[in-house]
Structures are given as C-alpha cells and as structure tokens.
Design a protein around this motif. Structure first.
Motif, mmCIF file in Angstrom:
data_model
loop_
_atom_site.group_PDB
_atom_site.id
_atom_site.type_symbol
_atom_site.label_atom_id
_atom_site.label_comp_id
_atom_site.label_asym_id
_atom_site.label_seq_id
_atom_site.Cartn_x
_atom_site.Cartn_y
_atom_site.Cartn_z
ATOM 1 N N ASN A 1 0.944 -1.294 -0.071
ATOM 2 C CA ASN A 1 -0.322 -0.010 -0.172
ATOM 3 C C ASN A 1 0.787 1.355 0.109
ATOM 4 O O ASN A 1 0.550 2.229 -0.523
ATOM 5 C CB ASN A 1 -0.818 -0.103 1.075
ATOM 6 C CG ASN A 1 -2.058 -1.299 1.076
ATOM 7 O OD1 ASN A 1 -2.130 -1.579 0.077
ATOM 8 N ND2 ASN A 1 -2.363 -1.685 2.386
ATOM 9 N N ASN A 2 1.991 1.176 0.528
ATOM 10 C CA ASN A 2 2.858 2.412 0.591
ATOM 11 C C ASN A 2 4.413 2.309 -0.164
ATOM 12 O O ASN A 2 4.944 2.828 0.374
ATOM 13 C CB ASN A 2 3.099 2.831 1.947
ATOM 14 C CG ASN A 2 3.779 1.865 2.626
ATOM 15 O OD1 ASN A 2 4.094 0.773 2.381
ATOM 16 N ND2 ASN A 2 4.215 2.070 4.074
ATOM 17 N N HIS A 3 4.331 1.502 -1.260
ATOM 18 C CA HIS A 3 5.538 1.102 -1.696
ATOM 19 C C HIS A 3 6.106 2.536 -2.367
ATOM 20 O O HIS A 3 7.488 2.598 -2.452
ATOM 21 C CB HIS A 3 5.408 0.085 -2.960
ATOM 22 C CG HIS A 3 4.468 0.713 -4.100
ATOM 23 N ND1 HIS A 3 3.241 0.364 -4.115
ATOM 24 C CD2 HIS A 3 4.812 0.987 -5.388
ATOM 25 C CE1 HIS A 3 2.709 0.853 -5.283
ATOM 26 N NE2 HIS A 3 3.885 0.995 -5.900
ATOM 27 N N GLN A 4 5.436 3.620 -2.765
ATOM 28 C CA GLN A 4 5.955 4.755 -3.210
ATOM 29 C C GLN A 4 6.742 5.576 -2.122
ATOM 30 O O GLN A 4 7.920 6.074 -2.213
ATOM 31 C CB GLN A 4 5.137 5.776 -3.989
ATOM 32 C CG GLN A 4 4.375 5.145 -5.353
ATOM 33 C CD GLN A 4 3.137 4.435 -5.125
ATOM 34 O OE1 GLN A 4 2.726 3.970 -3.686
ATOM 35 N NE2 GLN A 4 2.275 4.247 -6.015
ATOM 36 N N LEU A 5 5.926 5.544 -0.934
ATOM 37 C CA LEU A 5 6.806 6.245 0.227
ATOM 38 C C LEU A 5 8.095 5.371 0.587
ATOM 39 O O LEU A 5 8.968 6.165 1.081
ATOM 40 C CB LEU A 5 5.770 6.301 1.311
ATOM 41 C CG LEU A 5 6.064 6.880 2.429
ATOM 42 C CD1 LEU A 5 6.627 8.437 2.438
ATOM 43 C CD2 LEU A 5 5.225 6.949 3.578
ATOM 44 N N GLU A 6 7.913 4.072 0.575
ATOM 45 C CA GLU A 6 9.105 3.227 1.166
ATOM 46 C C GLU A 6 10.377 3.653 0.029
ATOM 47 O O GLU A 6 11.526 3.604 0.455
ATOM 48 C CB GLU A 6 8.766 2.041 1.008
ATOM 49 C CG GLU A 6 7.767 1.318 2.184
ATOM 50 C CD GLU A 6 7.384 0.007 2.077
ATOM 51 O OE1 GLU A 6 7.682 -0.666 0.965
ATOM 52 O OE2 GLU A 6 6.601 -0.653 2.875
ATOM 53 N N ALA B 1 10.586 6.321 -1.650
ATOM 54 C CA ALA B 1 11.000 7.588 -1.451
ATOM 55 C C ALA B 1 12.042 7.768 -0.079
ATOM 56 O O ALA B 1 13.183 8.473 -0.152
ATOM 57 C CB ALA B 1 9.955 8.719 -1.237
ATOM 58 N N LYS B 2 11.672 7.079 0.718
ATOM 59 C CA LYS B 2 12.559 7.105 2.001
ATOM 60 C C LYS B 2 13.692 6.606 1.673
ATOM 61 O O LYS B 2 14.831 7.023 2.274
ATOM 62 C CB LYS B 2 11.582 6.274 3.204
ATOM 63 C CG LYS B 2 10.556 7.053 3.696
ATOM 64 C CD LYS B 2 9.995 6.312 4.868
ATOM 65 C CE LYS B 2 8.674 7.126 5.553
ATOM 66 N NZ LYS B 2 8.179 6.454 6.571
ATOM 67 N N PHE C 1 15.113 14.458 -1.780
ATOM 68 C CA PHE C 1 14.282 14.903 -0.782
ATOM 69 C C PHE C 1 12.846 14.506 -0.995
ATOM 70 O O PHE C 1 12.362 14.329 -2.162
ATOM 71 C CB PHE C 1 14.104 16.269 -0.770
ATOM 72 C CG PHE C 1 15.654 16.724 -0.566
ATOM 73 C CD1 PHE C 1 16.425 16.833 0.549
ATOM 74 C CD2 PHE C 1 16.208 17.696 -1.620
ATOM 75 C CE1 PHE C 1 17.502 17.307 0.615
ATOM 76 C CE2 PHE C 1 17.511 18.266 -1.571
ATOM 77 C CZ PHE C 1 18.255 18.046 -0.391
ATOM 78 N N TYR C 2 12.345 14.187 -0.024
ATOM 79 C CA TYR C 2 10.792 14.035 -0.068
ATOM 80 C C TYR C 2 10.100 14.546 1.023
ATOM 81 O O TYR C 2 10.521 14.971 2.043
ATOM 82 C CB TYR C 2 10.487 12.482 0.155
ATOM 83 C CG TYR C 2 10.411 11.616 1.363
ATOM 84 C CD1 TYR C 2 9.411 11.695 2.252
ATOM 85 C CD2 TYR C 2 11.652 11.473 1.842
ATOM 86 C CE1 TYR C 2 9.137 11.260 3.274
ATOM 87 C CE2 TYR C 2 11.599 10.853 3.310
ATOM 88 C CZ TYR C 2 10.362 10.696 4.099
ATOM 89 O OH TYR C 2 10.540 10.125 5.394
ATOM 90 N N CYS C 3 8.680 15.003 1.017
ATOM 91 C CA CYS C 3 8.047 15.510 1.939
ATOM 92 C C CYS C 3 6.671 15.170 1.912
ATOM 93 O O CYS C 3 6.129 14.580 0.801
ATOM 94 C CB CYS C 3 8.249 17.012 1.813
ATOM 95 S SG CYS C 3 7.412 17.650 0.303
ATOM 96 N N THR C 4 5.829 15.748 2.709
ATOM 97 C CA THR C 4 4.139 15.438 2.535
ATOM 98 C C THR C 4 3.808 16.879 2.513
ATOM 99 O O THR C 4 4.574 17.981 2.239
ATOM 100 C CB THR C 4 3.578 14.951 4.079
ATOM 101 O OG1 THR C 4 3.835 15.838 5.027
ATOM 102 C CG2 THR C 4 4.337 13.745 4.260
ATOM 103 N N CYS C 5 2.391 17.051 2.124
ATOM 104 C CA CYS C 5 1.920 18.428 2.157
ATOM 105 C C CYS C 5 2.157 19.579 3.201
ATOM 106 O O CYS C 5 2.458 20.491 3.089
ATOM 107 C CB CYS C 5 0.626 18.612 1.647
ATOM 108 S SG CYS C 5 0.001 17.611 0.186
ATOM 109 N N SER C 6 2.122 18.741 4.073
ATOM 110 C CA SER C 6 2.285 19.705 5.617
ATOM 111 C C SER C 6 3.864 20.087 5.715
ATOM 112 O O SER C 6 3.982 21.096 6.293
ATOM 113 C CB SER C 6 1.832 19.094 6.887
ATOM 114 O OG SER C 6 2.453 17.870 7.088
ATOM 115 N N THR C 7 4.813 19.127 5.306
ATOM 116 C CA THR C 7 6.245 19.728 5.459
ATOM 117 C C THR C 7 7.014 20.171 4.208
ATOM 118 O O THR C 7 7.933 20.459 4.440
ATOM 119 C CB THR C 7 6.800 18.367 5.912
ATOM 120 O OG1 THR C 7 6.834 17.426 4.725
ATOM 121 C CG2 THR C 7 6.446 17.564 7.028
ATOM 122 N N LEU C 8 6.199 20.420 3.205
ATOM 123 C CA LEU C 8 6.677 21.077 1.944
ATOM 124 C C LEU C 8 7.176 22.507 2.356
ATOM 125 O O LEU C 8 8.338 22.746 1.674
ATOM 126 C CB LEU C 8 5.631 21.188 0.995
ATOM 127 C CG LEU C 8 6.007 21.797 -0.391
ATOM 128 C CD1 LEU C 8 7.248 20.971 -0.907
ATOM 129 C CD2 LEU C 8 5.007 21.905 -1.414
#
Length: 61
Positions: free
Chosen positions: A2-7, A9-10, A19-26
């Motif tokens: 379910n979260n392979h893209q996030l894995e 990116a990390k 670099f990766y971020c979420t909307c709140s950390t952008l």
C-alpha cells in the motif's frame, strides 16, 4: 504494497538521491533543502536486463 512509493522515497532519501515531503512538510523542506548535497542517480543498464530476459525465454544461452 500500500505504501511502496513512500518506502522507495524514504530509501532514496537515505541514500542521498532525493528529498521527499508531505503536504504539511513542504514549506519547511523548500526553505531548508540543500540541492548540491544530492547525488546523481547512476544511469540504467537496460542491456543487462534485456540479456537476462533473452536467456530466460531461451533466445540466448
């Protein structure tokens, strides 16, 4: 699964390729990121993959 893209990116972040971020950390990331610290990702070698496939399907010994 379910979260392979996030894995991915990390992991690429840990290895220094992005670099990766979420909307709140952008906003914080945009202020703090240091682009010259990023490594260039090595170019692919598609000929190795195609040779592997040829061998698997019996086109090459």
């Amino acid at each position: 699964m379910n979260n392979h893209q996030l894995e991915l990116a990390k992991q690429l972040y840990k290895e220094g390729y992005l670099f990766y971020c979420t909307c709140s950390t952008l906003p914080g990331l945009l202020q703090s990121m240091d682009l010259p610290t990023l490594k260039c990702y090595p170019p692919g070698q598609p000929e190795k993959f195609s040779a592997f496939l040829d061998k698997v399907v019996g086109l090459q010994k």
